[in-house]
Scaffold this active site. Structure first.
Site, PDB file in Angstrom:
ATOM      1  N   ARG A  77       0.850  -1.192   0.000  1.00  0.00           N
ATOM      2  CA  ARG A  77       0.000   0.000   0.000  1.00  0.00           C
ATOM      3  C   ARG A  77       0.885   1.240   0.000  1.00  0.00           C
ATOM      4  O   ARG A  77       1.798   1.370   0.820  1.00  0.00           O
ATOM      5  CB  ARG A  77      -0.902  -0.011   1.237  1.00  0.00           C
ATOM      6  CG  ARG A  77      -1.890   1.145   1.302  1.00  0.00           C
ATOM      7  CD  ARG A  77      -2.728   1.046   2.580  1.00  0.00           C
ATOM      8  NE  ARG A  77      -3.540  -0.165   2.576  1.00  0.00           N
ATOM      9  CZ  ARG A  77      -3.952  -0.791   3.697  1.00  0.00           C
ATOM     10  NH1 ARG A  77      -3.593  -0.330   4.883  1.00  0.00           N
ATOM     11  NH2 ARG A  77      -4.699  -1.870   3.612  1.00  0.00           N
ATOM     12  N   ARG A 146      -1.740   6.417   9.664  1.00  0.00           N
ATOM     13  CA  ARG A 146      -1.708   5.913   8.295  1.00  0.00           C
ATOM     14  C   ARG A 146      -1.948   7.040   7.287  1.00  0.00           C
ATOM     15  O   ARG A 146      -1.985   8.207   7.662  1.00  0.00           O
ATOM     16  CB  ARG A 146      -2.737   4.795   8.153  1.00  0.00           C
ATOM     17  CG  ARG A 146      -2.430   3.611   9.071  1.00  0.00           C
ATOM     18  CD  ARG A 146      -3.312   2.431   8.800  1.00  0.00           C
ATOM     19  NE  ARG A 146      -2.961   1.277   9.617  1.00  0.00           N
ATOM     20  CZ  ARG A 146      -3.513   0.079   9.482  1.00  0.00           C
ATOM     21  NH1 ARG A 146      -4.448  -0.134   8.561  1.00  0.00           N
ATOM     22  NH2 ARG A 146      -3.151  -0.925  10.260  1.00  0.00           N
ATOM     23  N   LYS A 208      -3.798   0.903  15.014  1.00  0.00           N
ATOM     24  CA  LYS A 208      -3.770   1.805  13.870  1.00  0.00           C
ATOM     25  C   LYS A 208      -4.454   3.123  14.219  1.00  0.00           C
ATOM     26  O   LYS A 208      -5.306   3.194  15.104  1.00  0.00           O
ATOM     27  CB  LYS A 208      -4.451   1.152  12.676  1.00  0.00           C
ATOM     28  CG  LYS A 208      -5.919   0.801  12.894  1.00  0.00           C
ATOM     29  CD  LYS A 208      -6.464   0.019  11.715  1.00  0.00           C
ATOM     30  CE  LYS A 208      -7.899  -0.448  11.956  1.00  0.00           C
ATOM     31  NZ  LYS A 208      -8.411  -1.268  10.842  1.00  0.00           N
ATOM     32  N   LYS A 210      -6.062   6.694  12.218  1.00  0.00           N
ATOM     33  CA  LYS A 210      -6.477   7.238  10.924  1.00  0.00           C
ATOM     34  C   LYS A 210      -6.884   8.701  11.058  1.00  0.00           C
ATOM     35  O   LYS A 210      -7.577   9.066  12.005  1.00  0.00           O
ATOM     36  CB  LYS A 210      -7.630   6.418  10.349  1.00  0.00           C
ATOM     37  CG  LYS A 210      -7.251   4.971  10.065  1.00  0.00           C
ATOM     38  CD  LYS A 210      -8.398   4.170   9.486  1.00  0.00           C
ATOM     39  CE  LYS A 210      -7.961   2.738   9.159  1.00  0.00           C
ATOM     40  NZ  LYS A 210      -9.069   1.949   8.565  1.00  0.00           N
ATOM     41  N   CYS A 429     -15.005  -3.394   0.034  1.00  0.00           N
ATOM     42  CA  CYS A 429     -13.617  -3.692   0.388  1.00  0.00           C
ATOM     43  C   CYS A 429     -13.100  -4.816  -0.502  1.00  0.00           C
ATOM     44  O   CYS A 429     -13.855  -5.427  -1.259  1.00  0.00           O
ATOM     45  CB  CYS A 429     -13.519  -4.072   1.861  1.00  0.00           C
ATOM     46  SG  CYS A 429     -14.257  -5.680   2.255  1.00  0.00           S
ATOM     47  N   CYS A 435      -7.857 -11.168   1.275  1.00  0.00           N
ATOM     48  CA  CYS A 435      -7.898 -10.699   2.657  1.00  0.00           C
ATOM     49  C   CYS A 435      -8.129 -11.874   3.605  1.00  0.00           C
ATOM     50  O   CYS A 435      -9.118 -12.605   3.480  1.00  0.00           O
ATOM     51  CB  CYS A 435      -8.993  -9.654   2.848  1.00  0.00           C
ATOM     52  SG  CYS A 435      -9.109  -9.066   4.570  1.00  0.00           S
ATOM     53  N   CYS A 474     -16.155  -8.426   6.165  1.00  0.00           N
ATOM     54  CA  CYS A 474     -16.039  -8.658   7.600  1.00  0.00           C
ATOM     55  C   CYS A 474     -16.387  -7.359   8.318  1.00  0.00           C
ATOM     56  O   CYS A 474     -16.588  -6.323   7.678  1.00  0.00           O
ATOM     57  CB  CYS A 474     -14.629  -9.130   7.959  1.00  0.00           C
ATOM     58  SG  CYS A 474     -13.415  -7.791   8.080  1.00  0.00           S
ATOM     59  N   CYS A 478     -13.321  -1.608   6.565  1.00  0.00           N
ATOM     60  CA  CYS A 478     -12.503  -0.951   5.538  1.00  0.00           C
ATOM     61  C   CYS A 478     -13.336  -0.208   4.501  1.00  0.00           C
ATOM     62  O   CYS A 478     -12.883   0.791   3.947  1.00  0.00           O
ATOM     63  CB  CYS A 478     -11.617  -1.980   4.855  1.00  0.00           C
ATOM     64  SG  CYS A 478     -10.365  -2.689   5.936  1.00  0.00           S
TER      65      CYS A 478
END
Length: 557
Positions: A77, A146, A208, A210, A429, A435, A474, A478
Site C-alpha cells: 500500500r 496511516r 492503527k 487514521k 472492500c 484478505c 467482515c 474498511c
C-alpha cells in the site's frame, strides 16, 4: 462503553518491543528462499512498512491437498497524503502492477494505491521502483498514523490547496523516524548507535490511527469515521481554521458487544497555526493512554470512552499548549463524489471517473488499466484518488478536454455517465480471495448485487434515486459500511448482516436490521422496504431518512 485493563501486554506489543525500531528479522525473512512467507513475527513488523502477507484463498484447499504451502504473496500500500499522484507516478504504478503485481491497481478508501500479488522475491525491487518516483509505503499500515485523507473536491481549488499543505505537514510530522525502511528496502546505511521516536516511542501506537481533513459541504472522506479529523472552516474563500474531531472508528467483532463503531466527538476550533501541535499531542495522548493489553480495545475510540472526552480534551490542551475555541458552524450535504467534469477556480477542469470497487483492470469493453496508462502519457495535471475509490483527472487545461474525453470513451472509462446513481456510489472492500479476515465476498460481488438492487429500484420507478450501498467481507470496516443507507457486512460465505438507516452526509450510523441473511433473504427484505418507500416517501426524502423516520430501525439522534 468502558473497557478493562489487564496489565498483560498483547503479543503484538512484544513483537514491537523486540523489533529494534521496526527491523525485526525482515532481512533474514526476505533472504529465505525456502518459503514464500516471512517469519510469523515479521508479518506484524512488515505492516509498518506498508505491506501485508496474504495468500490466494481460492486455491488454499487445493494446495493443501497437494502438500504445498499456501500461495503466499504480498499486498503493498502506497502512502500518498491526500491521494495526489503525478502522471509519472501513475505510470510507475501501472508498470509495477503489470511487472510484479496481478495486472491490476486497487484504489483504496484511504486514497492510496494497493498492489496485490507481489511475490516476496520482488518486494524490494517494487519498493525501489516506487522510491524512484518519490513514492513510498512506510506507515501505510501498522500501529501508526496511516495515509491521511483529504477532500478531493476539485472545484474548491484555492481552499483545497491550502488545506492540502496542512495535510502534507501533518503527514510529515507523524512519519516514523526509524531508518529501518531505508536500510531494508533502499540499501541505506545502517544506523550506528541509538535511535529514538520522539512522537511514537519504541513501541509506537497501541493500534492503527487514521486521520482525515475535509472541506465542507462535501464529506467525501467520512471524517467522523476517523481517530482524528480536521473540518475546514472557510469564510469568504479563506481558511479560518479547523474544527477538530477525535475518536471515530468502525471496526468491531461479530457477537462482541464490547466492540463497536463510534462516530467522532468534536473537541472544538483551532486556527491553522495550531494544527501540528494538536495533531502531535492527540497522538501522544493515545500513545500513553491507549490499551496495550487487549488489541480489540486499543483504538482511540475506546480510550475516549474509558477516560471520558473531557479528560482527553484537557490533556491534549495541556500538552499542546492550546485552548480549543467553541466549535464553529459547519454542515455537510453529501459524502459521495461529484462525477463528470467540473471547472476549477484557476480555469482548469477536473474529470471524476467512476472506478467500481476501486479496481483498475482490463476487462472486455472496459480497458481501464490500459486507458488510464494512455491518459497518463498525455495528461499535464495530476491525479487525485478519492476516498470513495474513484479517480479525478485533475487540472486539465481547456485545450486538452477533448483529447481526454476521447480516451475515456475509447477505453470504456465512461461508467460515471452510464452507471445508475446507486452503482456510482457503491463501495466494497477487497475481501476474498486475498484478505485473511474476510468471511464473505465484497468487491467481486459488488457489480452483481448492485444490479439486483437496481432491478428493485426500477420496478418501483426509483432507478434515478441516489442510494448509498456498501459491502464488506467482515466487520473491520474498511469499506465504511456503517456510514451507508444499506450496508452488508459479511458473516459467513454467502451470508451477511443487513444494516439500514444511515444518512447521505456521513453523519449518522446505520443500524443492524437482520442478521445472517443469504442473498435471496436480503433481496426479499429490500424488495418490501423499497416498495413501501416508493409509496410513502416525502418529496426529496432519502431511503435512509425514510428508514429512520419510520423507525424501521432505531437510529441514534
Amino acid at each position: 462503553m468502558r473497557t478493562a485493563m489487564t496489565n498483560k501486554l498483547s503479543d503484538v506489543e512484544r513483537i514491537k518491543t523486540e523489533s529494534r525500531y521496526l527491523r525485526g528479522r525482515l532481512i533474514d525473512s526476505l533472504a529465505d528462499d525456502i518459503t514464500g512467507a516471512i517469519h510469523p513475527d515479521d508479518t506484524q513488523v512488515i505492516k509498518f512498512h506498508g505491506s501485508y502477507q496474504q495468500d490466494d484463498r481460492d486455491i488454499r484447499a487445493e494446495r493443501q491437498e497437494q502438500k504445498l504451502e499456501p500461495l503466499y504473496s504480498f499486498m503493498l500500500r502506497v502512502r500518498m497524503p491526500g491521494g495526489v499522484a503525478t502522471p509519472t507516478q501513475w505510470l510507475a504504478m501501472d508498470e509495477l502492477a503489470r511487472t510484479y503485481g496481478n495486472n491490476t491497481l486497487k484504489l483504496t478508501t484511504r486514497q492510496a494505491f494497493q498492489l496485490h500479488g507481489v511475490l516476496k522475491r520482488n518486494l524490494k525491487s517494487t519498493i525501489q521502483k516506487m522510491n524512484s518516483v518519490a513514492l513510498d509505503t512506510i506507515a501505510a499500515c501498522g500501529d501508526i498514523n496511516r495515509n491521511i485523507l483529504c477532500s478531493a473536491t476539485p472545484e474548491q481549488s484555492m481552499v483545497w490547496q491550502r488545506v492540502y499543505e496542512d495535510v502534507k505537514a501533518v503527514a510529515e510530522l507523524l512519519l516514523p523516524k526509524t531508518r529501518a525502511y531505508h536500510e531494508i528496502w533502499l540499501d541505506g546505511e545502517k544506523v550506528e548507535g541509538s535511535e529514538s521516536e520522539p512522537i511514537y516511542g519504541a513501541t509506537y501506537l497501541p493500534r492503527k490511527f487514521k486521520t482525515a481533513f475535509v472541506v465542507p459541504p462535501v464529506n467525501d472522506v467520512d471524517v467522523f469515521a476517523h481517530d482524528m479529523g480536521f473540518i475546514a472552516v472557510v469564510e469568504n474563500g479563506e481558511l479560518l481554521g479547523y474544527n477538530v474531531t477525535v475518536g471515530g472508528g468502525l471496526g468491531s467483532t461479530h457477537g462482541d458487544k464490547t466492540t463497536y463503531p463510534r462516530l467522532a466527538s468534536t473537541l472544538g476550533f483551532i486556527t491553522p497555526d495550531k494544527v501540528l501541535a494538536v495533531a502531535e499531542h492527540i497522538v501522544t495522548v493515545q500513545r500513553d493512554w491507549g490499551n496495550r493489553e487487549t488489541r480489540k480495545w486499543a483504538r482511540l475510540k475506546y480510550t475516549i470512552d474509558r477516560v471520558g472526552i473531557d479528560a482527553f480534551k484537557a490533556e491534549v490542551e495541556k500538552r499542546a499548549n492550546v485552548v480549543f475555541a467553541p466549535t464553529r458552524e459547519f454542515s455537510f450535504d453529501t459524502n459521495t463524489d461529484r462525477f463528470g467534469w467540473t471547472e476549477g477556480v484557476n480555469g482548469t477542469h477536473h474529470l471524476t471517473l467512476r472506478i467500481e470497487g476501486g479496481r483498475v483492470i482490463d476487462r472486455p469493453g472496459e480497458l481501464w488499466l490500459t486507458g488510464l496508462r494512455e491518459i497518463a502519457k498525455v495528461h499535464r495535471g495530476d491525479f487525485r484518488l478519492t476516498a470513495n475509490q474513484n479517480l479525478v483527472i485533475a487540472n486539465v487545461p481547456s485545450t486538452q478536454r477533448a483529447a481526454i474525453d476521447a480516451l475515456v470513451l475509447r477505453y470504456g472509462l465512461n461508467a460515471y455517465a452510464t452507471f445508475s446513481e446507486l452503482r456510482q456510489r457503491a463501495i466494497a472492500c477487497v475481501a476474498l480471495p486475498t484478505c485473511s479476515l474476510a468471511f464473505a465476498e465484497a468487491e467481486r460481488y459488488l457489480p452483481e448485487f448492485s444490479q439486483k438492487i437496481e432491478a428493485l429500484l426500477q420496478k418501483n420507478g426509483l432507478l434515478h434515486l441516489p442510494l448509498h450501498l456498501r459491502i464488506t467481507g467482515c466487520p473491520n470496516g474498511c469499506g465504511r459500511p456503517w456510514l451507508s443507507e444499506i450496508g452488508l457486512i459479511g458473516k459467513a460465505p454467502g451470508k451477511y448482516n443487513l444494516y439500514l438507516g444511515g444518512d447521505q452526509a456521513g453523519t449518522r450510523f446505520n443500524v443492524l436490521y437482520k442478521e445472517t441473511l443469504d442473498e435471496q433473504q436480503i433481496l426479499t427484505e429490500l424488495d418490501g422496504l423499497i416498495a413501501r418507500f416508493a409509496r410513502e416517501r416525502k418529496p426529496q426524502e432519502s431511503f435512509g431518512d425514510w428508514v429512520a423516520r419510520n423507525e424501521i430501525v432505531t437510529v441514534a439522534a
